[in-house]
Design a protein around this motif. Structure first.
Motif, PDB file in Angstrom:
ATOM      1  N   GLU A  52       0.777  -1.148   0.155  1.00  0.00           N
ATOM      2  CA  GLU A  52       0.074   0.261   0.014  1.00  0.00           C
ATOM      3  C   GLU A  52       0.834   1.325   0.143  1.00  0.00           C
ATOM      4  N   LYS A  53       0.295   2.500  -0.517  1.00  0.00           N
ATOM      5  CA  LYS A  53       0.890   3.488  -0.369  1.00  0.00           C
ATOM      6  C   LYS A  53       1.009   3.821   0.997  1.00  0.00           C
ATOM      7  N   ASN A  54       2.185   4.448   1.460  1.00  0.00           N
ATOM      8  CA  ASN A  54       2.308   4.821   3.066  1.00  0.00           C
ATOM      9  C   ASN A  54       2.675   6.322   3.003  1.00  0.00           C
ATOM     10  N   TYR A  55       3.728   6.732   2.791  1.00  0.00           N
ATOM     11  CA  TYR A  55       4.255   8.196   3.017  1.00  0.00           C
ATOM     12  C   TYR A  55       4.842   8.703   1.607  1.00  0.00           C
ATOM     13  N   LEU A  56       5.605   7.649   0.964  1.00  0.00           N
ATOM     14  CA  LEU A  56       5.993   8.307  -0.361  1.00  0.00           C
ATOM     15  C   LEU A  56       5.041   8.191  -1.372  1.00  0.00           C
ATOM     16  N   PRO A  57       5.250   9.047  -2.529  1.00  0.00           N
ATOM     17  CA  PRO A  57       4.074   8.969  -3.282  1.00  0.00           C
ATOM     18  C   PRO A  57       4.283   8.073  -4.436  1.00  0.00           C
ATOM     19  N   SER A  60       8.713   2.518  -3.148  1.00  0.00           N
ATOM     20  CA  SER A  60      10.002   2.569  -2.624  1.00  0.00           C
ATOM     21  C   SER A  60      10.629   1.284  -2.118  1.00  0.00           C
ATOM     22  N   LEU A  61      11.457   0.829  -2.420  1.00  0.00           N
ATOM     23  CA  LEU A  61      12.275  -0.354  -1.828  1.00  0.00           C
ATOM     24  C   LEU A  61      12.523  -0.283  -0.174  1.00  0.00           C
ATOM     25  N   ASN A  62      12.937   1.231  -0.313  1.00  0.00           N
ATOM     26  CA  ASN A  62      13.467   1.250   1.430  1.00  0.00           C
ATOM     27  C   ASN A  62      12.104   1.277   2.069  1.00  0.00           C
ATOM     28  N   GLU A  63      11.196   1.928   1.748  1.00  0.00           N
ATOM     29  CA  GLU A  63      10.042   2.169   2.604  1.00  0.00           C
ATOM     30  C   GLU A  63       9.310   0.748   2.582  1.00  0.00           C
ATOM     31  N   VAL A  64       9.363  -0.166   1.865  1.00  0.00           N
ATOM     32  CA  VAL A  64       8.755  -1.539   1.866  1.00  0.00           C
ATOM     33  C   VAL A  64       9.474  -2.338   3.042  1.00  0.00           C
ATOM     34  N   ASN A  65      10.733  -2.124   2.913  1.00  0.00           N
ATOM     35  CA  ASN A  65      11.788  -2.836   3.925  1.00  0.00           C
ATOM     36  C   ASN A  65      11.412  -2.322   5.222  1.00  0.00           C
ATOM     37  N   TYR A  66      11.275  -0.924   5.315  1.00  0.00           N
ATOM     38  CA  TYR A  66      11.061  -0.544   6.586  1.00  0.00           C
ATOM     39  C   TYR A  66       9.594  -1.213   7.291  1.00  0.00           C
ATOM     40  N   PHE A  67       8.715  -1.165   6.499  1.00  0.00           N
ATOM     41  CA  PHE A  67       7.509  -1.687   7.177  1.00  0.00           C
ATOM     42  C   PHE A  67       7.503  -3.196   7.088  1.00  0.00           C
ATOM     43  N   ALA A  68       7.822  -3.728   6.247  1.00  0.00           N
ATOM     44  CA  ALA A  68       8.044  -5.367   6.139  1.00  0.00           C
ATOM     45  C   ALA A  68       9.018  -5.980   7.164  1.00  0.00           C
ATOM     46  N   PHE A  69      10.158  -5.408   7.180  1.00  0.00           N
ATOM     47  CA  PHE A  69      11.158  -6.035   7.961  1.00  0.00           C
ATOM     48  C   PHE A  69      11.805  -5.100   9.268  1.00  0.00           C
ATOM     49  N   HIS A  77      15.405   7.565   5.169  1.00  0.00           N
ATOM     50  CA  HIS A  77      15.323   8.789   5.640  1.00  0.00           C
ATOM     51  C   HIS A  77      15.639   9.863   4.459  1.00  0.00           C
ATOM     52  N   ASP A  78      16.562   9.711   3.652  1.00  0.00           N
ATOM     53  CA  ASP A  78      16.887  10.466   2.598  1.00  0.00           C
ATOM     54  C   ASP A  78      15.551  10.816   1.531  1.00  0.00           C
ATOM     55  N   GLU A  79      14.950   9.542   1.513  1.00  0.00           N
ATOM     56  CA  GLU A  79      13.733   9.718   0.599  1.00  0.00           C
ATOM     57  C   GLU A  79      12.636  10.563   1.110  1.00  0.00           C
ATOM     58  N   LEU A  80      12.384  10.167   2.378  1.00  0.00           N
ATOM     59  CA  LEU A  80      11.437  11.233   3.064  1.00  0.00           C
ATOM     60  C   LEU A  80      11.833  12.466   3.063  1.00  0.00           C
ATOM     61  N   TYR A  81      13.033  12.995   3.442  1.00  0.00           N
ATOM     62  CA  TYR A  81      13.631  14.308   3.479  1.00  0.00           C
ATOM     63  C   TYR A  81      13.491  14.790   1.958  1.00  0.00           C
ATOM     64  N   GLY A  82      13.908  14.326   1.066  1.00  0.00           N
ATOM     65  CA  GLY A  82      14.092  14.764  -0.224  1.00  0.00           C
ATOM     66  C   GLY A  82      12.337  15.071  -0.534  1.00  0.00           C
ATOM     67  N   TYR A  83      11.418  13.950  -0.447  1.00  0.00           N
ATOM     68  CA  TYR A  83      10.201  14.367  -0.602  1.00  0.00           C
ATOM     69  C   TYR A  83       9.323  15.556  -0.190  1.00  0.00           C
ATOM     70  N   LEU A  84       9.939  15.516   1.351  1.00  0.00           N
ATOM     71  CA  LEU A  84       9.274  16.890   2.082  1.00  0.00           C
ATOM     72  C   LEU A  84       9.920  18.171   1.484  1.00  0.00           C
ATOM     73  N   GLN A 164       7.864  11.182   8.771  1.00  0.00           N
ATOM     74  CA  GLN A 164       6.504  10.707   8.650  1.00  0.00           C
ATOM     75  C   GLN A 164       5.375  11.017   9.229  1.00  0.00           C
ATOM     76  N   ASN A 165       5.369  11.571  10.407  1.00  0.00           N
ATOM     77  CA  ASN A 165       4.387  12.365  11.016  1.00  0.00           C
ATOM     78  C   ASN A 165       4.067  13.723  10.172  1.00  0.00           C
ATOM     79  N   ILE A 166       5.204  14.371   9.767  1.00  0.00           N
ATOM     80  CA  ILE A 166       4.870  15.699   8.977  1.00  0.00           C
ATOM     81  C   ILE A 166       4.089  15.372   7.547  1.00  0.00           C
ATOM     82  N   VAL A 167       4.776  14.293   6.977  1.00  0.00           N
ATOM     83  CA  VAL A 167       3.946  13.667   5.789  1.00  0.00           C
ATOM     84  C   VAL A 167       2.460  13.579   5.978  1.00  0.00           C
ATOM     85  N   SER A 168       2.174  13.076   7.043  1.00  0.00           N
ATOM     86  CA  SER A 168       0.884  12.628   7.574  1.00  0.00           C
ATOM     87  C   SER A 168       0.201  13.936   7.706  1.00  0.00           C
TER      88      SER A 168
END
Length: 171
Positions: A52-57, A60-69, A77-84, A164-168
Motif C-alpha cells: 500500500e501507499k504509505n508516506y512516499l508518493p 520505494s524498496l526502502n519504505e517496503v523494507n521499513y514496514f515489512a522487515f 530517511h533521505d527519500e522522506l527528507y527529499g520528498y518533504l 512520516q508525521n509531517i507527511v501525514s
C-alpha cells in the motif's frame, strides 16, 4: 524491461512474477504491481500481501523494507527528507535554502537541537543548529565531514518517524 513486463501482464491469462532487490525496478512499478511474500507468524504459512501507499508518493524498496522487515535505513530517511523538501518549496522560489527548509521542519514539529560543525572554504569553523532530520541528511550527503558525531540507528528511526508525521499532517 519493466514497461514490457507490465504491458505483457495485461494480456489475458498472463501473470508475471519476478523477485528483486533493486530499488530501480521497484520505483518503476505501481503500488498495484508489487506484492510482498512473508511468513504469517501465527500460522507459519507464507502469505502474499499487497503493498500500500504509505508516506512516499511512489513505490520505494526502502519504505517496503521499513514496514515489512523493520529496516531502519538512512536511504529511506533521505527519500522522506527529499520528498518533504520538494513539498516545502514555494512555487515562486525554486531555490529553497537548507536553513529555510530546516526552519520549515521546525515549524512542523521538529526541534533544532543538533549542532552541525562545518569547516568553511576559508578554513574557519562554524557551528549551526539544525533539526535531527537535517543533521542526518547532512551526514548522509557529506560523509567527508568528520567533525560531527555519527547518527545512531535510534536517531535515524526517531527522525524517520518525525518525517512520516509531517507527511501525514500534510495529507
Amino acid at each position: 524491461l519493466i514497461n514490457a513486463l507490465k504491458s505483457l501482464s495485461q494480456n489475458e491469462n498472463t501473470q508475471i512474477i519476478m523477485t528483486t532487490h533493486s530499488s530501480s525496478v521497484v520505483k518503476n512499478l505501481g503500488f498495484d504491481n508489487i506484492r510482498l511474500i512473508c511468513k504469517n507468524e501465527e500460522t507459519q504459512l507464507n502469505e502474499v500481501r499487497k503493498i500500500e501507499k504509505n508516506y512516499l508518493p511512489t513505490p520505494s524498496l526502502n519504505e517496503v523494507n521499513y514496514f515489512a522487515f523493520g529496516e531502519i535505513l538512512s536511504e529511506y530517511h533521505d527519500e522522506l527528507y527529499g520528498y518533504l523538501q520538494i513539498r516545502a518549496i514555494d512555487e515562486d522560489d525554486k531555490n529553497t535554502s537548507q536553513n529555510r527548509f530546516d526552519n520549515w521542519l521546525k515549524n512542523h514539529g521538529c526541534v533544532k537541537e543538533k549542532i552541525w560543525i562545518k569547516v568553511e572554504k576559508n578554513g574557519s569553523i562554524n557551528s549551526y543548529n539544525f533539526t535531527l532530520p537535517t543533521y542526518i541528511r547532512n551526514r548522509i550527503h557529506h560523509p567527508e565531514n568528520t567533525n560531527n558525531l555519527v547518527d545512531t540507528t535510534d536517531e535515524i528511526h526517531e527522525s524517520i518517524i518525525a518525517l512520516q508525521n509531517i507527511v501525514s499532517s500534510l495529507i
